[in-house]
Design an enzyme around this catalytic site. Structure first.
Site: not given
Ligand code: NAP
Ligand code: G3P
Length: 484
Positions: A162, A223, A258, A291-292
């Site tokens: 994003n 990973d 985050e 948006r977070c």
């Protein structure tokens, strides 16, 4: 230097100062979320190519650690200028690749250049400290500790779709000013915009190997990168599920994560409802809610709920819906899977008795802004992160009930409190389980020098310019033992 484009739309990865085609021979098509056409391809690199990139990063970091802050600054100032000079081109790609309006895409590039310059200034003004032995009982006055900060080595920077440029540079700039080298893994849906950001960095003549762009699906090389012995710090921004997996996989490596959010907008009985409605809708629906920090639930005092819902509806009706090329706020979501998920959440809520105030209309990936009223805790939308344009309204009988519901969430990124009573605002804020609390304002990350923190399922560690530089260094103590 050299070119990074094989043909019109296939991009190379960047390792040890060279743009390379992967020996895997595999590429990944990047589909535009609104054009519904392939806008480019990126390399699906191999584990061996990851190893090479990490090896060259370590070699380059040894030299870079010897560079003065001023020398490092000179490259990053050029980078910021280069980004601004390519703003239109990069913004166009951000728009095409992640469906963000051209205006928002341009401001993402400007914000990034400002971020880089501020990071330089901040690093230039960060100093260590000295401590005298005598301040501790029995400690000698001939003992002086010089406490400085030193780089960690090679930082793995993983960014989400994003903010393909801003949330990448928000890791790379502090890492470089702190004396580290970087392995940058962009979100695949955002990798071309990330590549264009690295092109601008390449133009500065940065030492080879210092920053390496590794492209490939996170589910394939993620990973391997995270568990790699050559990685000394991981700064990750993305979904909580990925973040938790990464935290389990990464052993003994400093982490800044985050992650997702379910930010509440708490509307108290005495709030300025008109202003609250404006802030909530802007906070919930900008960039289609991808948006977070988007406001993802409204907890409103039942005595003012009807009035607020009316005002929220008016604000939603003012939102522009359509193509990012027309500067719309509500744009097609990043992919079909995300749009399907929103529809599932709406159906689940309606199935449990919620009411549609407005919205619940879909055209392919485009979901019209949706307000759901009478949402209760038995509905998934009350708890899950939609990352799209649906806003649940939960009516509460008191501030205490609002606080309880807010803190029952697995997330803890931000919260907004709307009230005219500043004492009440702080009383509620003090009880909030969130990294940041906005009083009478929408939830948001900026301005970017503020600490940005996610707690619980929203993250580990702190971002924000100074905090990010600190998180990519460690203290080093040198003790001077003077003779009498
Ligand atoms: P995501 O699916 O978690 O992907 C984030 C990044 O992780 C991408 O680069 C992805 O690569 C990579 N990745 C995937 N699997 C991995 C693995 N096993 N190991 C290492 N990396 C791996 O998140 P997203 O869809 O891009 O972004 C949306 C989510 O990010 C939302 O939940 C949002 O709340 C959160 N977010 C949080 C913040 C914040 O600051 N708190 C900011 C923005 C977004 P691929 O793209 O190749 O899969
Ligand atoms: O989701 C990205 C996050 O970092 C939010 O940034 O500035 O839109 O609040 P902002």
């Amino acid at each position: 230097m050299g070119t990074n484009v094989l043909n019109l739309s296939s991009y190379k990865f960047y390792s040890n100062g060279e743009w390379k085609e992967s020996l895997s021979g595999e590429t990944i098509n990047i589909m535009s979320p609104y054009l519904s056409e392939v806008i480019g391809k990126v390399q699906a690199i191999t584990k061996e190519e990851v190893d090479e990139a990490i090896y060259s990063a370590h070699e380059a970091q040894k030299l870079w650690a010897e560079f003065s802050l001023q020398q490092r600054a000179s490259y990053l100032y050029k980078w910021a200028d280069e980004l601004v000079s390519r703003q239109e081109e990069i913004a166009e790609m951000i728009m095409k690749e992640v469906g963000k309006s051209f205006k928002d895409a341009k401001s993402e590039v400007t914000r990034t250049a400002d971020f880089i310059r501020y990071t330089i200034e901040e690093a230039l003004h960060m100093h260590g400290e000295s401590m005298r032995g005598e301040s501790f009982p029995g400690g000698s006055k001939n003992k002086i500790a010089i406490v400085d900060r030193v780089p960690l080595g090679v930082v793995l920077a993983i960014s989400p779709f994003n903010y393909p440029v801003n949330l990448a540079a928000a890791k790379i700039a502090p890492a470089l000013m702190a004396g580290n080298a970087v392995i940058f893994k962009p979100a695949t849906q955002g990798a071309i915009s990330g590549t264009k950001m690295i092109e601008a960095l390449d133009e500065t003549g940065l030492p080879n190997g210092l920053v390496n762009l590794v492209t490939g699906k996170g589910s394939v090389i993620g990973d391997y990168l995270v568990e790699h012995k050559g990685i000394n710090m991981i700064s990750f921004t993305g979904g909580t599920q990925t973040g938790v997996r990464l935290a389990k996989k990464s052993a003994m490596v400093p982490l800044v994560l985050e992650l997702g959010g379910k930010d509440p907008g708490i509307v108290c009985e005495d709030a300025d409802l008109k202003e609250a409605a404006k802030q909530i809708i802007s906070g919930a629906f900008s960039y289609s809610g991808q948006r977070c920090t988007a406001i993802k639930r409204v907890l409103v005092n039942e005595n003012v709920a009807d009035e607020l819902v009316g005002l929220l509806k008016e604000e939603v009706e003012r939102l522009t819906v359509g193509s990012p090329e027309d500067g719309c706020t509500i744009v097609p979501l990043i992919d079909k899977k995300s749009a399907d998920f929103i529809q599932i959440l709406i159906a689940d809520a309606l199935g449990h008795g919620a009411e549609v105030v407005i919205g619940n209309k879909r055209e392919r990936n485009l979901i019209h802004p949706t307000l759901l009223d009478y949402v209760t805790g038995e509905m998934r939308v009350a708890w899950e992160e939609p990352f799209g344009p649906v806003l649940p309204i939960i009516r509460v009988s008191s501030d205490e009930e609002a606080i309880k519901l807010a803190n029952e969430s697995e997330y803890g990124l931000q919260a907004s409190i709307f009230t005219k009573d500043v004492n009440k605002a702080f009383a509620i804020a003090n009880k909030m389980e969130a990294g940041s609390v906005q009083i009478n304002g929408r939830t948001e990350r900026g301005p970017d020098h503020f600490p940005f923190i996610g707690i619980k399922g929203s993250g580990i560690g702190v971002q924000g310019i100074r905090k990010s530089i600190e998180s990519m260094t460690r203290e080093k103590v040198t003790v001077l033992n003077l003779t009498e």
